[in-house]
Design a protein around this motif. Structure first.
Motif, PDB file in Angstrom:
ATOM      1  N   ALA A  97      10.915   8.789  -2.892  1.00 51.33           N
ATOM      2  CA  ALA A  97      11.515   9.821  -3.740  1.00 51.33           C
ATOM      3  C   ALA A  97      10.475  10.468  -4.651  1.00 51.33           C
ATOM      4  O   ALA A  97      10.641  11.614  -5.074  1.00 51.33           O
ATOM      5  N   LEU A  98       9.389   9.744  -4.936  1.00 56.43           N
ATOM      6  CA  LEU A  98       8.326  10.272  -5.809  1.00 56.43           C
ATOM      7  C   LEU A  98       7.256  11.045  -5.047  1.00 56.43           C
ATOM      8  O   LEU A  98       6.286  11.517  -5.641  1.00 56.43           O
ATOM      9  N   SER A  99       7.424  11.186  -3.747  1.00 56.09           N
ATOM     10  CA  SER A  99       6.514  12.027  -2.972  1.00 56.09           C
ATOM     11  C   SER A  99       6.684  13.468  -3.441  1.00 56.09           C
ATOM     12  O   SER A  99       7.781  13.874  -3.824  1.00 56.09           O
ATOM     13  N   THR A 100       5.607  14.243  -3.405  1.00 53.86           N
ATOM     14  CA  THR A 100       5.711  15.649  -3.818  1.00 53.86           C
ATOM     15  C   THR A 100       6.311  16.523  -2.727  1.00 53.86           C
ATOM     16  O   THR A 100       6.616  17.688  -2.962  1.00 53.86           O
ATOM     17  N   ALA A 101       6.482  15.966  -1.544  1.00 49.84           N
ATOM     18  CA  ALA A 101       7.177  16.648  -0.444  1.00 49.84           C
ATOM     19  C   ALA A 101       8.466  15.886  -0.195  1.00 49.84           C
ATOM     20  O   ALA A 101       8.614  14.741  -0.622  1.00 49.84           O
ATOM     21  N   GLN A 102       9.384  16.497   0.483  1.00 47.78           N
ATOM     22  CA  GLN A 102      10.615  15.803   0.792  1.00 47.78           C
ATOM     23  C   GLN A 102      10.358  14.811   1.913  1.00 47.78           C
ATOM     24  O   GLN A 102      10.099  15.193   3.050  1.00 47.78           O
ATOM     25  N   ALA A 103      10.409  13.527   1.579  1.00 47.96           N
ATOM     26  CA  ALA A 103      10.194  12.493   2.586  1.00 47.96           C
ATOM     27  C   ALA A 103      11.337  12.546   3.584  1.00 47.96           C
ATOM     28  O   ALA A 103      12.498  12.614   3.202  1.00 47.96           O
ATOM     29  N   CYS A 104      11.004  12.553   4.864  1.00 44.17           N
ATOM     30  CA  CYS A 104      12.061  12.712   5.860  1.00 44.17           C
ATOM     31  C   CYS A 104      12.039  11.682   6.972  1.00 44.17           C
ATOM     32  O   CYS A 104      12.934  11.664   7.796  1.00 44.17           O
ATOM     33  N   ASN A 154       0.812  -1.215   0.000  1.00 42.80           N
ATOM     34  CA  ASN A 154       0.000   0.000   0.000  1.00 42.80           C
ATOM     35  C   ASN A 154       0.843   1.262   0.000  1.00 42.80           C
ATOM     36  O   ASN A 154       0.450   2.276  -0.598  1.00 42.80           O
ATOM     37  N   VAL A 155       1.994   1.240   0.631  1.00 47.26           N
ATOM     38  CA  VAL A 155       2.889   2.400   0.606  1.00 47.26           C
ATOM     39  C   VAL A 155       3.296   2.704  -0.835  1.00 47.26           C
ATOM     40  O   VAL A 155       3.311   3.859  -1.258  1.00 47.26           O
ATOM     41  N   LEU A 156       3.573   1.656  -1.605  1.00 48.13           N
ATOM     42  CA  LEU A 156       3.961   1.849  -3.003  1.00 48.13           C
ATOM     43  C   LEU A 156       2.824   2.465  -3.816  1.00 48.13           C
ATOM     44  O   LEU A 156       3.065   3.171  -4.798  1.00 48.13           O
ATOM     45  N   GLN A 157       1.583   2.246  -3.400  1.00 51.71           N
ATOM     46  CA  GLN A 157       0.429   2.812  -4.094  1.00 51.71           C
ATOM     47  C   GLN A 157       0.104   4.231  -3.631  1.00 51.71           C
ATOM     48  O   GLN A 157      -0.371   5.039  -4.425  1.00 51.71           O
ATOM     49  N   LEU A 158       0.340   4.528  -2.363  1.00 55.25           N
ATOM     50  CA  LEU A 158      -0.135   5.782  -1.778  1.00 55.25           C
ATOM     51  C   LEU A 158       0.864   6.928  -1.788  1.00 55.25           C
ATOM     52  O   LEU A 158       0.466   8.089  -1.830  1.00 55.25           O
ATOM     53  N   VAL A 159       2.133   6.653  -1.725  1.00 56.39           N
ATOM     54  CA  VAL A 159       3.131   7.719  -1.552  1.00 56.39           C
ATOM     55  C   VAL A 159       3.405   8.528  -2.823  1.00 56.39           C
ATOM     56  O   VAL A 159       3.406   9.761  -2.775  1.00 56.39           O
ATOM     57  N   PRO A 160       3.656   7.899  -3.974  1.00 56.48           N
ATOM     58  CA  PRO A 160       3.985   8.705  -5.158  1.00 56.48           C
ATOM     59  C   PRO A 160       2.899   9.736  -5.490  1.00 56.48           C
ATOM     60  O   PRO A 160       1.703   9.457  -5.382  1.00 56.48           O
ATOM     61  N   SER A 161       3.329  10.922  -5.841  1.00 56.59           N
ATOM     62  CA  SER A 161       2.455  12.039  -6.248  1.00 56.59           C
ATOM     63  C   SER A 161       1.633  12.635  -5.107  1.00 56.59           C
ATOM     64  O   SER A 161       0.673  13.367  -5.352  1.00 56.59           O
ATOM     65  N   ARG A 162       1.978  12.312  -3.877  1.00 47.71           N
ATOM     66  CA  ARG A 162       1.311  12.905  -2.721  1.00 47.71           C
ATOM     67  C   ARG A 162       2.386  13.477  -1.793  1.00 47.71           C
ATOM     68  O   ARG A 162       3.521  13.020  -1.806  1.00 47.71           O
ATOM     69  N   PRO A 163       2.040  14.459  -0.946  1.00 46.61           N
ATOM     70  CA  PRO A 163       3.054  15.125  -0.107  1.00 46.61           C
ATOM     71  C   PRO A 163       3.424  14.354   1.166  1.00 46.61           C
ATOM     72  O   PRO A 163       3.488  14.908   2.258  1.00 46.61           O
ATOM     73  N   VAL A 164       3.682  13.067   1.015  1.00 46.88           N
ATOM     74  CA  VAL A 164       3.980  12.206   2.167  1.00 46.88           C
ATOM     75  C   VAL A 164       5.404  12.476   2.655  1.00 46.88           C
ATOM     76  O   VAL A 164       6.355  12.425   1.890  1.00 46.88           O
ATOM     77  N   LYS A 165       5.500  12.748   3.962  1.00 50.69           N
ATOM     78  CA  LYS A 165       6.796  13.008   4.595  1.00 50.69           C
ATOM     79  C   LYS A 165       7.199  11.890   5.543  1.00 50.69           C
ATOM     80  O   LYS A 165       8.363  11.768   5.895  1.00 50.69           O
ATOM     81  N   GLU A 166       6.226  11.116   6.002  1.00 47.59           N
ATOM     82  CA  GLU A 166       6.500  10.082   7.002  1.00 47.59           C
ATOM     83  C   GLU A 166       5.836   8.772   6.608  1.00 47.59           C
ATOM     84  O   GLU A 166       4.658   8.751   6.259  1.00 47.59           O
ATOM     85  N   VAL A 167       6.616   7.680   6.669  1.00 52.14           N
ATOM     86  CA  VAL A 167       6.106   6.350   6.342  1.00 52.14           C
ATOM     87  C   VAL A 167       6.455   5.388   7.468  1.00 52.14           C
ATOM     88  O   VAL A 167       7.597   5.335   7.925  1.00 52.14           O
ATOM     89  N   ILE A 168       5.448   4.633   7.892  1.00 55.24           N
ATOM     90  CA  ILE A 168       5.640   3.558   8.854  1.00 55.24           C
ATOM     91  C   ILE A 168       5.199   2.276   8.153  1.00 55.24           C
ATOM     92  O   ILE A 168       4.034   2.150   7.763  1.00 55.24           O
ATOM     93  N   LEU A 169       6.134   1.368   7.974  1.00 55.99           N
ATOM     94  CA  LEU A 169       5.812   0.106   7.311  1.00 55.99           C
ATOM     95  C   LEU A 169       5.256  -0.875   8.334  1.00 55.99           C
ATOM     96  O   LEU A 169       5.849  -1.079   9.387  1.00 55.99           O
TER      97      LEU A 169
END
Length: 155
Positions: free
Chosen positions: A103-110, A71-86
């Motif tokens: 890297a494809l997030s529209t915000a800098q993932a940190c 789901n992370v692979l589906q949700l993060v690209p093209s959205r301003p996601v900065k934080e991911v918890i697997l």
């Protein structure tokens, strides 16, 4: 689309027998969602909800995702996601996929939190090359760079 009186900022979903078309429709109706937390009942990765029908312009304010790798692979690209918890194990074979999605997030993932069975040297190099702005890495590691613990036979 069904109008709802509320505008959610956080949504937690415990997956079971959700109807994916209804979930996609609901997510589309809630552009205010910033945090999406998906909890999976099954331990089988194939049982993750398939959100590929969710349009890329849905969830335009999403900044945090807690979900399985699928789901992370589906949700993060093209959205301003900065934080991911697997919410499942990050296998070494999927590190590039997750790093590319971030890297494809529209915000800098940190921020990335994940469970890994082994941390190989290429793990850090891959993250560094794909996510140079990463500022927080929270790893739960089953085995270290040194391998599994050894027991002294003299004990």
């Amino acid at each position: 689309m069904v109008p709802y009186a509320f505008r959610l900022r956080t949504l937690g979903i415990r997956e079971s027998d959700l109807h994916i078309d209804q979930l996609v429709q609901f997510l589309e109706s809630q552009p205010s969602i910033e945090v999406l937390e998906m909890y999976t009942v099954s331990s089988t990765p194939d049982d993750s909800l398939d959100l590929s029908a969710l349009p890329m312009d849905a969830l335009p304010n999403l900044t945090k995702v807690a979900a399985r790798v699928f789901n992370v692979l589906q949700l993060v690209p093209s959205r301003p996601v900065k934080e991911v918890i697997l919410r499942d194990w990050l296998e070494m074979a999927r590190v590039v996929d997750v790093a590319t999605a971030l890297a494809l997030s529209t915000a800098q993932a940190c921020s990335l939190k994940c469970l890994v069975s082994v941390v190989a040297p290429q793990f850090f190099a891959t993250l560094a090359s794909h996510i140079p702005g990463l500022t927080t890495l929270d790893l739960e590691v089953a085995f270290s760079l040194r391998g599994p613990p050894r027991f002294d036979k003299s004990e």
